[in-house]
Write a protein that holds these residues in place. Structure first.
Motif, short mmCIF file in Angstrom:
data_model
loop_
_atom_site.label_atom_id
_atom_site.label_comp_id
_atom_site.label_asym_id
_atom_site.label_seq_id
_atom_site.Cartn_x
_atom_site.Cartn_y
_atom_site.Cartn_z
N ILE A 275 0.86 -1.18 0.00
CA ILE A 275 0.00 0.00 0.00
C ILE A 275 0.89 1.23 0.00
N THR A 276 0.35 2.32 -0.55
CA THR A 276 1.09 3.58 -0.64
C THR A 276 0.33 4.66 0.10
N PHE A 277 1.01 5.33 1.04
CA PHE A 277 0.47 6.49 1.74
C PHE A 277 0.85 7.72 0.92
N VAL A 278 -0.16 8.34 0.31
CA VAL A 278 0.08 9.36 -0.70
C VAL A 278 0.28 10.74 -0.09
N SER A 279 -0.57 11.10 0.86
CA SER A 279 -0.61 12.47 1.36
C SER A 279 0.18 12.62 2.65
N ALA A 280 0.89 13.76 2.78
CA ALA A 280 1.64 14.05 4.00
C ALA A 280 0.75 14.59 5.10
N SER A 281 -0.56 14.72 4.82
CA SER A 281 -1.45 15.29 5.84
C SER A 281 -2.67 14.42 6.13
N SER A 282 -3.17 13.70 5.13
CA SER A 282 -4.46 13.04 5.32
C SER A 282 -4.45 11.53 5.12
N SER A 283 -3.31 10.93 4.77
CA SER A 283 -3.28 9.48 4.55
C SER A 283 -3.26 8.74 5.89
N TYR A 284 -4.04 7.69 5.98
CA TYR A 284 -3.97 6.79 7.14
C TYR A 284 -4.61 5.47 6.79
N LEU A 285 -4.29 4.46 7.57
CA LEU A 285 -4.90 3.14 7.46
C LEU A 285 -5.29 2.70 8.87
N LEU A 286 -6.56 2.37 9.06
CA LEU A 286 -7.07 1.89 10.34
C LEU A 286 -7.32 0.39 10.22
N VAL B 279 -9.49 -4.51 2.86
CA VAL B 279 -9.55 -3.08 3.17
C VAL B 279 -9.99 -2.32 1.93
N GLN B 280 -9.44 -2.69 0.77
CA GLN B 280 -9.80 -2.03 -0.48
C GLN B 280 -11.28 -2.22 -0.81
N GLN B 281 -11.81 -3.39 -0.47
CA GLN B 281 -13.21 -3.68 -0.76
C GLN B 281 -14.15 -3.11 0.29
N GLY B 282 -13.61 -2.52 1.34
CA GLY B 282 -14.44 -1.88 2.34
C GLY B 282 -14.94 -2.79 3.43
N SER B 283 -14.44 -4.02 3.51
CA SER B 283 -14.93 -4.97 4.51
C SER B 283 -14.00 -5.11 5.70
N LEU B 284 -12.92 -4.36 5.73
CA LEU B 284 -11.99 -4.42 6.85
C LEU B 284 -11.40 -3.04 7.08
N GLY B 285 -11.51 -2.54 8.31
CA GLY B 285 -10.88 -1.29 8.67
C GLY B 285 -11.38 -0.10 7.89
N ASN B 286 -10.52 0.88 7.75
CA ASN B 286 -10.86 2.10 7.04
C ASN B 286 -9.56 2.73 6.54
N PHE B 287 -9.67 3.66 5.61
CA PHE B 287 -8.46 4.29 5.08
C PHE B 287 -8.81 5.62 4.41
N SER B 288 -7.78 6.40 4.13
CA SER B 288 -7.92 7.67 3.40
C SER B 288 -6.62 7.93 2.64
N ASP B 289 -6.77 8.38 1.39
CA ASP B 289 -5.63 8.74 0.54
C ASP B 289 -4.58 7.64 0.51
N LEU B 290 -5.03 6.43 0.20
CA LEU B 290 -4.13 5.30 0.03
C LEU B 290 -4.24 4.78 -1.39
N HIS B 291 -3.14 4.25 -1.91
CA HIS B 291 -3.16 3.43 -3.11
C HIS B 291 -2.91 2.01 -2.65
N ILE B 292 -3.90 1.17 -2.80
CA ILE B 292 -3.81 -0.21 -2.32
C ILE B 292 -3.44 -1.13 -3.48
N ASP B 293 -2.55 -2.04 -3.18
CA ASP B 293 -2.06 -3.03 -4.14
C ASP B 293 -1.04 -2.44 -5.11
N LEU B 294 -0.38 -1.41 -4.70
CA LEU B 294 0.78 -0.91 -5.44
C LEU B 294 1.66 -0.11 -4.49
N CYS B 295 2.94 -0.11 -4.79
CA CYS B 295 3.90 0.77 -4.09
C CYS B 295 4.34 1.83 -5.07
N GLY B 296 3.93 3.07 -4.81
CA GLY B 296 4.19 4.16 -5.74
C GLY B 296 5.48 4.90 -5.48
#
Length: 1275
Positions: free
Chosen positions: A337-348, A497-514
């Motif tokens: 997964i890629t955390f894109v934003s320096a202010s709003s990215s997170y993974l719960l 997580v990408q399908q919305g059935s686990l946790g939560n996230f914001s400003d992530l790219h899932i299934d790639l490392c950017g």
């Protein structure tokens, strides 16, 4: 590509969101009614296509949804081989936003610059029709792709054994593709018993090629060559490698990056014994044992010198040994997964609360020094746990209300872009932090309270507006990649997580490392060191000699002429002839003491050098080192108008060129290692010396003095001035091995003057006029600099167009300069506004620059205006038309005026030469003094030249190129300078009726008197102006050190102005200024206004007769106070003495024979400013300011370096005679001083041939100071 299967996403949930999606998808409206349109239109939607197998994709095409207002206007593409671990499609190493459709029916094709191999393809909409929704029909173009693949598990290898014991190759070609998740491992290796070897290995995600061509005896020599390319190659994506070797020349290519290099050592052959190993380096006799870490991953299409190694292995050929290798590529299902934003990215992610203890592990990679990795609130009120990066170190903090915070740290420089693993384990009161699975270096700590696992784990950051203590972030959010996240020893499925059935996230790219290496390619120029963060790169330009965000701009000027223009005086400077070009700066000496500005480059042997014992079998050779590369010297000379090197050969029975028809006994080697058989003062290609060309050789049968082969000393000396042959790089002499034969030679420093760049100009007379040049090639960095002057309100300075890209600099209004550029991201326009009009017919300077980080524009000394470039997008500027200067291809909005010193990326454009062949454009541009006249100081007058200007110091008491060099002298007891105002005297070179000569009996309505003095003696008479028998003006230093200005203009008592603010005889430099304008008198001492006085109407001003500096020796009626001061006159230093436009001290020092000036006593030129803190009666030796390296009297061949034994004996006799002569001279001087007082000026006046007409001598400028004083004296 035939039938395909399609998967679509709606808010991350994979299902078909519309019913009219057809399979396969066709573009054509008759066959493809319908299309894909998700239930909701947002940037989380994508269309995924499975092509069934790996294929080579060359392009795509899109349409909107049939019969609707739904279409996408821009999108990005992603590709994958497994359906996981996606990679974004890039062009120019930037994520490309591809242009989509403008309606639902038209077809928009996009052909890839480079084909890509993939099985899965995703269309990710970025923008769509604002009046509709996302709608898409798509087709993919390409062809099938076949390959041979081998899988290495980290313990396996392939051995290719040669048919013979030794394989010796002059040429090798190795090509392959690889993919791996490991950052280290050997891809292939071969070696020979003589010491040759070749190794290709991954090291920390980069690919290194090690090669040695040599044998065992070179093992300890510096013959090993290593080159490293690529970065982040452990990303589980395919990378291509090509190695081409032809003897010592090697081309090494990784993906699209190529490096060309030559191997070290003397051999051209690579000698490999027995075998090549792929995947590792096995230890002989120990099966399964390897010397280095093996490669873990897949190899594809592996070829060694056209041999398909994997194909041989698959067919079980006997020359291949297979060690645990399989022939299909196993794919690890790891989801990054890629955390894109320096202010709003997170993974719960959820945890299992209230478990006794805690266990969290994951991998991360980033370029940022700081960022939150993990935050969780522990159960049972055991506090909060924070894990974050700070300055590249890993910090673990447990905060608890009941006790102080506990903090431990591990690692350093963890922002290196590599994968790092983190493992946190807590059991009861003990917590352990392990980095990179290194259990030996694990960090442990103990807490007072027992630790319990939390309920919620926040990775990378916290949600916006989150105030609950469940997530704390004491630092910025994390930007980077994570994978393999385990909580409580359980792996977390990020696809859920990408399908919305686990946790939560914001400003992530899932299934790639950017992650992207922004230092590859390295945009830092001239050796600048590149570092980076997640979003940008930085260049460290220290110790490079360059500045700017990419180390593009040289901190040095291009020539000595440019330093002179800044008002610099003679000295050592660095010049950078090609500015921002690839050549580095070089140190030179700039001689700015004359009208011609000389650039002097020293070499390692400029002294007169004696030689013996050289002949054709054992020649004498000396090579010259200029401490600069030949390319640097050539650039400097090409910019100059004239260059020279002095060549001197002193000989006694030693022949030089063996003229008229023999083979030369000496020669020199110049540029391009070319041998030359002519000598200084002769013409290229003619085997002669200067005397042969002038027909003045000592023996007319020969063309060189030395070729006469005489027993006595003679010489051949002259200047080598053909630029294309310079500099001299070697001197060879072969005729000093005969009886009584000896010689001495000297090659002087390289000297050049003139700047063909700085004043190179063209005048554009109409709006339709322009100059055209070849295309400006500046793909990644472009800098444009020039001077202009005009009276028009607008006009285009230059323009270059491409198919879509362009670059333009123009004056958009009388107060605005605009720089416009488009590299494919849309037009970037930057404008600098001036507070004053720029169309004032004055020279103005423009510097425009563009690089991958920013676009900037500077005008004159106004603040530079900067626009930052986007982090992603196009960087390459692609131009293909001619460069237009002074106008546009349309011949509209052309520039009318002058453009000068135009440089593009450090390269000069020769405007003058191109203007000579272009209608409506004239070479050169007059009017330099209108802009640069203020550089002529102290009354100097700016004089126009075709290329530049000069300062005429005629009416100035100063001299030098800018009339800033003081003219000063030491006065001893009795020294006197008297300037007589009695005869018409021309002070300009061209005497005319307008000449500013001063006549006797002329009454001056204005008087401007100024001088500086330094002394420790009182009383003193500094200056005395004789007006008539009784009237005078005197400046007197009194016994108590006070200063008096005494003015007597009538029969009344003199006006006395006394300045007693301090002791003026304090060995410090003081300034006196006396100005009379009509009847108003102003006196300034040391730059401070001290006195103002108005003379009464009864005062009559009369013409002056004479002006005296120092002791008055004429029979004048001096009043008692002046007479006391005149007892010794003045003892000390006087400087820059001026009476209106007359400089009496300067006249006495420079032109004592033609000026109406009389010098009595001892007058020594000196520099008052340099003796402020020294004894003014102490005079040291003389040195030459114009030649910092010193000069030797070359009229005599024998110096300290060139003396025979007989010469030494003769020298001793000469010393004895000299001592006797000095005794006689001292006695004669003593007797002579008792007979009369005689002028003894120590300065040397100009010499003129005796046959010059007297009137021509009179026309010589008295105050001409364009030629600098050739001597200075220090006290």
């Amino acid at each position: 590509l035939g039938t395909i299967s399609v998967m679509v996403s709606d808010l991350g949930r994979e299902f078909f969101s519309v019913y009219h999606l057809l399979l396969p998808i066709f573009l054509w409206s008759l066959l493809g009614a319908g299309g894909w349109s998700p239930l909701e239109s947002n940037t989380q939607q994508w269309l995924q296509i499975d092509l069934g197998d790996r294929v080579e994709i060359t392009g795509v095409a899109t349409q909107g949804r049939y019969g609707s207002s739904d279409w996408i206007t821009s999108y990005i593409l992603m590709f994958s081989n497994t359906g996981h671990n996606w990679k974004q499609y890039r062009e120019e190493d930037s994520i490309l936003a591809i242009t989509g459709n403008t309606n639902a029916d038209s077809i928009v094709d996009h052909k890839f610059l480079h084909s890509m191999k993939a099985r899965f393809l995703r269309f990710v909409p970025l923008n769509w029709n604002v009046n509709g929704k996302i709608g898409l029909r798509a087709e993919v173009y390409g062809c099938s792709y076949k390959s041979d693949v081998a899988d290495f598990d980290g313990r396996s290898s392939l051995l290719y054994r040669f048919n013979q014991k030794l394989m010796s190759t002059f040429k090798d070609v190795v090509s392959l593709k690889f993919k791996s998740m490991q950052g280290d491992g050997v891809l292939f290796h071969g070696e020979g018993q003589r010491g040759d070897y070749i190794t290709l290995e991954l090291q920390k995600g980069k690919l290194s090629l090690h090669i040695n061509l040599g044998d065992a005896k070179l093992r300890f020599s510096n013959s090993h060559t290593s080159v490293t390319l690529g970065s982040l190659l452990d990303d589980q994506h395919w990378h291509s490698v090509l190695i081409e070797r032809f003897n010592k020349q090697v081309n090494f290519t990784v993906d699209k990056q190529t490096q060309h290099f030559r191997t070290k050592g003397d051999s051209d052959y690579l000698d490999i014994d027995y075998e090549l190993s792929f995947g590792g380096i096995p230890v002989p006799g120990k099966p399964g044992t390897f010397r280095k870490k093996n490669f873990h991953g897949c190899l594809e299409n592996l070829y060694y010198n056209t041999i398909n190694i994997i194909d041989l292995a698959k067919r079980r050929k006997p020359q291949i040994y297979i060690g645990n290798v399989t022939f299909s590529c196993s794919e690890q299902q790891i989801v990054p997964i890629t955390f894109v934003s320096a202010s709003s990215s997170y993974l719960l992610l959820p945890g299992t609360p209230q478990i006794d203890g805690l266990s969290v592990s994951f991998h991360f990679r980033t370029w940022n020094k700081d960022g939150l990795l993990l935050s969780t609130e522990l159960s049972e009120d055991s506090g909060s746990l924070l894990l974050y990066l700070h300055s590249g170190r890993l910090i673990l903090v447990i905060q608890n209300v009941a006790e102080n915070s506990m903090e431990i740290s591990a690692g350093s420089s963890l922002h290196d872009g590599l994968w790092h693993s983190v493992n946190i384990n807590a059991r009861r009161h003990r917590i352990t932090l392990t980095l990179d699975n290194d259990a030996a270096s694990s960090v442990h700590a103990t807490t007072l309270m027992q630790i319990y696992s939390g309920n919620s784990y926040y990775f990378g950051g916290c949600p916006d507006n989150f105030t609950d203590s469940q997530c704390l972030n004491p630092i910025t959010a994390f930007q980077g990649c994570m994978r393999l996240i385990f909580i409580d020893n359980q792996p977390k499925d990020l696809i859920l997580v990408q399908q919305g059935s686990l946790g939560n996230f914001s400003d992530l790219h899932i299934d790639l490392c950017g992650i992207k290496d922004r230092c590859l390619p390295n945009f830092c120029e001239h050796g600048g060191q590149c570092s980076q963060s997640w979003s940008t790169f930085y260049c460290d330009c220290s110790e490079t000699g360059y500045t700017g965000v990419t180390c593009h701009n040289s901190i040095y000027e291009k020539s000595c002429e440019a330093y002179r223009h800044q008002g610099k005086t003679s000295g050592f400077f660095h010049i950078d002839s090609d500015g921002s070009g690839p050549l580095g700066p070089m140190q030179v000496y700039c001689n700015i003491t004359e009208d011609k500005i000389w650039t002097v480059v020293q070499h390692n042997n400029t002294d007169l050098t004696r030689i013996h014992g050289a002949d054709s079998r054992k020649p004498y050779a000396m090579s010259f080192n200029y401490n600069s590369s030949m390319e640097q010297l050539e650039a400097m000379m090409n910019s100059a108008e004239y260059c020279e090197q002095e060549a001197a050969y002193h000989c006694k029975k030693s022949r030089l060129l063996n003229t008229p028809n023999g083979m030369p006994f000496a020669w020199w080697v110049g540029r391009g290692n070319e041998k030359h058989l002519y000598w200084g003062g002769s013409l290229p290609g003619i085997q002669q010396c200067a005397c042969g060309l002038e027909e003045s050789c000592v023996d007319i049968r020969y063309f060189c003095n030395c070729d006469a082969d005489r027993e006595e000393w003679t010489n051949d000396t002259g200047l080598l001035a053909f630029k294309d042959h310079l500099p001299v790089t070697q001197m060879v002499i072969t005729d000093t091995n005969r009886s009584n034969s000896e010689a001495a030679w000297k090659i002087g420093p390289l000297r050049c003057h003139g700047d063909r760049q700085f004043w190179n100009a063209a005048s554009f007379t109409t709006e339709a006029s322009y100059l055209h040049f070849p295309t400006f090639h500046a793909e990644f960095s472009a800098d444009i600099s020039f001077f202009f002057k005009t009276t028009t309100v607008s006009g285009v300075f230059l323009e270059n167009l491409g198919i879509k890209d362009f670059i333009r600099v123009e004056m958009s209004s009388p107060k605005e300069i605009t720089f416009s550029i488009d590299v494919g991201n849309g037009t970037t326009e930057i404008t600098v506004q001036s507070s004053t009009p720029l169309n004032d017919n004055q020279w103005h300077y423009v510097q425009a620059e563009r690089n991958p980080k920013e676009t900037s524009l500077r005008v004159d000394n106004l603040p530079r205006k900067i626009l930052e470039a986007p982090d992603e997008g196009h960087f390459r500027l692609q131009l293909n038309s001619q460069l237009f200067v002074g106008g546009k291809a349309s011949r509209q909005k052309g520039f009318v005026g002058c453009i000068r010193s135009l440089h593009l990326n450090g390269q000069k454009l020769d405007l003058e030469e191109r203007a000579k062949m272009t209608p409506s454009v004239k070479p050169g541009c007059p009017g330099h003094c209108s802009s640069y006249g203020n550089l002529c100081h102290n009354g100097g007058k700016c004089m126009e030249k075709y290329n530049g200007y000069s300062c005429d110091c005629t009416n100035s008491p100063y001299e030098g190129p800018f009339c800033k060099d003081e003219v000063s002298a030491l006065f001893e007891p009795g020294t006197s300078i008297t300037y007589i105002f009695q005869e018409p005297y021309p002070v300009t070179k061209n005497a005319s009726t307008s000449s500013s000569a001063i006549y006797a009996d002329t009454i001056m309505s204005k008087e401007n008197i100024g001088f500086s003095f330094l002394t420790s003696h009182t009383p003193s008479l500094l200056l005395y102006i004789n007006i008539d028998i009784q009237d005078y003006l005197a400046v007197v230093l009194c016994k108590n050190g006070s200063l008096q200005v005494r003015y007597k203009l009538s029969k009344d008592r003199p006006l006395v102005f006394t300045f007693n603010s301090g002791n003026f005889a304090n060995r410090e430099l003081h300034y006196v200024k006396i100005i009379r304008d009509g009847r108003e008198l102003t006196i300034q001492i040391d730059q401070v206004l001290n006195v103002k006085h108005n003379f009464s109407m009864e005062i009559d001003f009369k013409a002056i007769k004479s002006l005296t500096l120092g002791k008055v020796t004429e029979s004048l009626r001096l009043d008692p106070e002046v007479s006391k001061a005149n007892s010794f006159g003045f003892i000390g230093c006087l400087s820059s003495v001026q009476y209106n436009h007359i400089a009496p001290l300067k006249a006495a020092l420079r032109h004592p024979s033609i000026a109406p000036v009389t010098v009595k006593g001892s007058l020594t030129e000196s520099s008052c400013g340099s003796i402020v803190e020294t004894d003014v009666n102490t005079v040291t030796s003389v040195y030459s300011s114009s030649d910092p390296f010193g000069k030797t009297d070359e009229r005599e061949p024998l110096t300290n370096a060139v003396r025979s034994d007989s010469a030494v004996i003769g020298g001793v006799i000469a010393v004895v005679i000299f001592i006797l002569f000095c005794i006689v001279a001292i006695m004669s001087r003593f007797l002579y001083q008792h007979k009369q007082t005689h002028r003894s000026s120590q300065t040397k006046e100009k010499e003129y041939p005796e046959n010059l007409d007297r009137s021509f001598k009179n026309d010589i400028d008295l105050q001409n100071t364009v030629i600098e004083c050739k001597r200075e004296y220090f006290i």
